[in-house]
Design an enzyme around this catalytic site. Sequence first.
Site, mmCIF file in Angstrom:
data_model
loop_
_atom_site.group_PDB
_atom_site.id
_atom_site.type_symbol
_atom_site.label_atom_id
_atom_site.label_comp_id
_atom_site.label_asym_id
_atom_site.label_seq_id
_atom_site.Cartn_x
_atom_site.Cartn_y
_atom_site.Cartn_z
ATOM 1 N N GLU A 167 10.163 -60.132 -36.550
ATOM 2 C CA GLU A 167 8.971 -59.395 -37.203
ATOM 3 C C GLU A 167 8.433 -58.073 -36.601
ATOM 4 O OE1 GLU A 167 7.347 -63.741 -38.677
ATOM 5 O OE2 GLU A 167 6.123 -62.330 -37.378
ATOM 6 N N CYS A 177 14.988 -61.362 -41.713
ATOM 7 C CA CYS A 177 15.239 -62.579 -41.625
ATOM 8 C C CYS A 177 16.431 -62.957 -40.474
ATOM 9 C CB CYS A 177 15.613 -63.278 -42.728
ATOM 10 S SG CYS A 177 14.234 -63.010 -44.003
ATOM 11 N N GLU A 179 19.139 -64.860 -40.973
ATOM 12 C CA GLU A 179 20.595 -64.385 -41.532
ATOM 13 C C GLU A 179 20.998 -62.985 -41.535
ATOM 14 O OE1 GLU A 179 17.677 -66.122 -42.914
ATOM 15 O OE2 GLU A 179 18.016 -67.627 -44.275
ATOM 16 N N CYS A 210 15.875 -67.157 -48.097
ATOM 17 C CA CYS A 210 15.135 -66.461 -48.959
ATOM 18 C C CYS A 210 15.949 -65.527 -50.091
ATOM 19 C CB CYS A 210 14.154 -65.346 -48.249
ATOM 20 S SG CYS A 210 15.014 -63.948 -47.673
ATOM 21 N N CYS A 213 18.235 -62.866 -48.410
ATOM 22 C CA CYS A 213 19.317 -63.187 -47.614
ATOM 23 C C CYS A 213 20.340 -63.877 -48.535
ATOM 24 C CB CYS A 213 18.736 -64.366 -46.627
ATOM 25 S SG CYS A 213 17.798 -63.571 -45.271
HETATM 26 ZN ZN ZN Z 1 15.605 -64.257 -45.649
#
Ligand code: ZN
Length: 258
Positions: A167, A177, A179, A210, A213
């Site tokens: 982040e 993310c 992944e 998500c 991803c």
């Molecule tokens: Zn994600």
Amino acid sequence: MLDPLRAHARSVAGRSHVPYSGEPAGAAVLLADGRWAAAPRIENASFPLTIPALQGALALAALADVPAVAFATTRSLSPADLAAIAQALGGDWPADAPDLAVATGAVLPEVGDAVSWSPEAPPTDAAGGLEAALAAAQRAVVPASDFRVGAVVEDAAGRTVVGANVEVAGDWTRGLCAERTALVAARAAGLGPIVRLSVACLRVPGGTPCGGCRQVIAELAPDAEVVIWRGDEPAEVTTPEALLPGAFRGEALNQARR
Ligand code: ZN
């Protein structure tokens, strides 16, 4: 003296996934100890539509255990790029050349070896993949959420790369993310077709990839087995097709271009 870093940025551009624009790009970051990491441009049909090479390199720089001192890119750095580097890493990052940013006051080391994103004990099965994903989650850079996720990508030759979520404090849109970070690192390292992607979300064992991803997995690892940690429950084993049925693929544009 940063020409070798420029060469790594150019080299990794060749590993871009750019079915939409057809325009590869690469970025490489030099760490204070001389190691470097690089990221190719990865386009996809989810929002945001692209993981720019610089964003990938910034995420890898955040996951490294020593500070970054320089970035080289195959595209000219815009003022927004320089601001993004400063926001993500702190300090001042003036342009040293159109394609180079160097941290103010940094002592530049010789460009040495690439950062290794391989786990110390490469997994040999799905359980091992999850173990490595759980360990990778500890590397997450999550100042806003403390929501740690680790991901591990394996190819048929047993080459393995780990990633964790990153982040950027104050700007949720610039994060990446686990992944996607792992897939950027895998692409940069030249892994072959991905056979397994393991994901572990430390605080929420029921967490799943998500939407963004899922699209990137569908494009970069369409044939992978996806293994998701479920805490005390048995792991979930699924596929990119089950996670995102009928996913749009960039190849459709390549066909249209011919
Ligand atoms: Zn994600």
